[in-house]
Design a protein around this motif. Structure first.
Motif, PDB file in Angstrom:
ATOM      1  N   ILE A 178      53.984  48.505  44.183  1.00  0.00           N
ATOM      2  CA  ILE A 178      54.266  47.045  44.407  1.00  0.00           C
ATOM      3  C   ILE A 178      53.995  46.589  45.634  1.00  0.00           C
ATOM      4  O   ILE A 178      53.298  45.606  45.998  1.00  0.00           O
ATOM      5  N   ALA A 179      54.616  47.040  46.800  1.00  0.00           N
ATOM      6  CA  ALA A 179      54.459  46.634  48.286  1.00  0.00           C
ATOM      7  C   ALA A 179      53.145  46.513  48.530  1.00  0.00           C
ATOM      8  O   ALA A 179      52.674  45.627  49.211  1.00  0.00           O
ATOM      9  N   ILE A 180      52.293  47.551  48.407  1.00  0.00           N
ATOM     10  CA  ILE A 180      50.872  47.540  49.048  1.00  0.00           C
ATOM     11  C   ILE A 180      50.080  46.462  48.428  1.00  0.00           C
ATOM     12  O   ILE A 180      49.637  45.542  49.129  1.00  0.00           O
ATOM     13  N   SER A 194      42.597  44.580  38.584  1.00  0.00           N
ATOM     14  CA  SER A 194      42.911  43.860  39.654  1.00  0.00           C
ATOM     15  C   SER A 194      44.321  44.204  40.151  1.00  0.00           C
ATOM     16  O   SER A 194      45.127  44.799  39.598  1.00  0.00           O
ATOM     17  N   LYS A 195      44.736  43.732  41.313  1.00  0.00           N
ATOM     18  CA  LYS A 195      45.958  43.974  41.963  1.00  0.00           C
ATOM     19  C   LYS A 195      47.167  43.346  41.232  1.00  0.00           C
ATOM     20  O   LYS A 195      48.148  43.918  40.904  1.00  0.00           O
ATOM     21  N   GLU A 196      46.868  41.979  40.610  1.00  0.00           N
ATOM     22  CA  GLU A 196      47.943  41.649  39.588  1.00  0.00           C
ATOM     23  C   GLU A 196      48.057  42.557  38.215  1.00  0.00           C
ATOM     24  O   GLU A 196      49.372  42.842  37.884  1.00  0.00           O
ATOM     25  N   ALA A 197      47.198  43.305  37.867  1.00  0.00           N
ATOM     26  CA  ALA A 197      47.129  44.159  36.436  1.00  0.00           C
ATOM     27  C   ALA A 197      47.913  45.316  37.012  1.00  0.00           C
ATOM     28  O   ALA A 197      48.697  45.967  36.368  1.00  0.00           O
ATOM     29  N   THR A 230      43.394  49.977  42.166  1.00  0.00           N
ATOM     30  CA  THR A 230      42.830  48.546  42.577  1.00  0.00           C
ATOM     31  C   THR A 230      41.576  48.252  42.763  1.00  0.00           C
ATOM     32  O   THR A 230      41.221  47.060  42.856  1.00  0.00           O
ATOM     33  N   ARG A 231      40.678  49.308  42.879  1.00  0.00           N
ATOM     34  CA  ARG A 231      39.345  49.112  42.842  1.00  0.00           C
ATOM     35  C   ARG A 231      38.860  48.960  41.404  1.00  0.00           C
ATOM     36  O   ARG A 231      37.807  48.677  41.090  1.00  0.00           O
TER      37      ARG A 231
END
Length: 231
Positions: free
Chosen positions: A154-156, A112-115, A108-109
């Motif tokens: 997913i949870a993170i 995106s978190k969405e991706a 996620t660096r």
């Protein structure tokens, strides 16, 4: 230490907690307020939907796995022995959780978190569709690992998105909603599938439904989430 030293703090003039029914009503009002707060924020709403979709599918697969080990792989052994052979699936899932805890911050660096959530849901569908139809023990151990990565990834990401999107005064209520959906959809998936699952757990149709559910959730989440907030 007196009884109310650690709270809760009541409004001035209030006599203290009311009846159980009243307190439960207040909890319900708080949860509804948290749900409304989430519903007004697109990315948070989409993240909770993704979590719910995953947990629903995961509930189906867990029930299937337990039935397979009890009534298909080891039908002549007792329950304790059969479930003892199920231990590698549990261990592989735990290893998947640990892997996701290491990999998700790195991933996620770079995206995106969405991706990342989209990729995790798609991975769940691909792994299930590719390995599940063989109904082999080794394949289900690998599925356990893969879905462990998916679950924790997913949870993170969902937790981070909720932290980012929520106002402080609603944060506790929103995370209570998240916990209810996390556990409730898992139980719901297992409960609904129990009506259609054969006693051996070996069902190609149910397996393909789960795989298709993951893939559909991946596409649906990406549409719901809209443009990512973090690039």
């Amino acid at each position: 230490m007196v009884r109310n030293s650690l709270g809760p703090d009541f409004a001035p003039g209030a006599s203290g907690p009311g009846t159980i029914a009243h307190e439960l009503g207040q909890v319900a009002i708080g949860l509804l307020a948290g749900l409304e707060h989430v519903w007004q924020r697109r990315r948070a709403r989409a993240a909770l939907t993704a979590t719910s979709a995953h947990r629903f599918c995961y509930g189906i697969l867990l029930l299937m796995s337990i039935l397979l080990y009890r009534n298909y792989f080891y039908p002549s052994s007792n329950g304790n022995s059969a479930l003892g052979h199920f231990l590698p699936v549990v261990v592989s899932s735990a290893l998947g959780y640990g892997t996701a805890a290491l990999v998700t911050p790195i991933a996620t660096r770079r995206m995106s978190k969405e991706a990342w959530i989209t990729a995790m849901l798609a991975t769940g569908g691909i792994v299930t569709a590719a390995l599940g139809p063989s109904f082999g023990q080794l394949e289900f151990i690998v599925i356990g690992y893969g879905l462990g990565v998916v679950a924790q990834g997913i949870a993170i990401s969902t937790t981070t998105i909720l932290q980012r999107e929520m106002e402080d005064e609603f944060r506790g209520r929103v995370f209570s909603v998240n916990d209810m959906l996390y556990n409730g959809t898992f139980v719901l998936g297992a409960l609904i599938s129990a009506a259609f699952m054969p006693v051996t757990g070996r069902s190609q149709i149910m397996l393909l439904i789960v795989a298709a559910g993951y893939l559909a959730a991946s596409v649906g989440y990406r549409i719901m989430a809209g443009p990512p907030a973090d690039g």
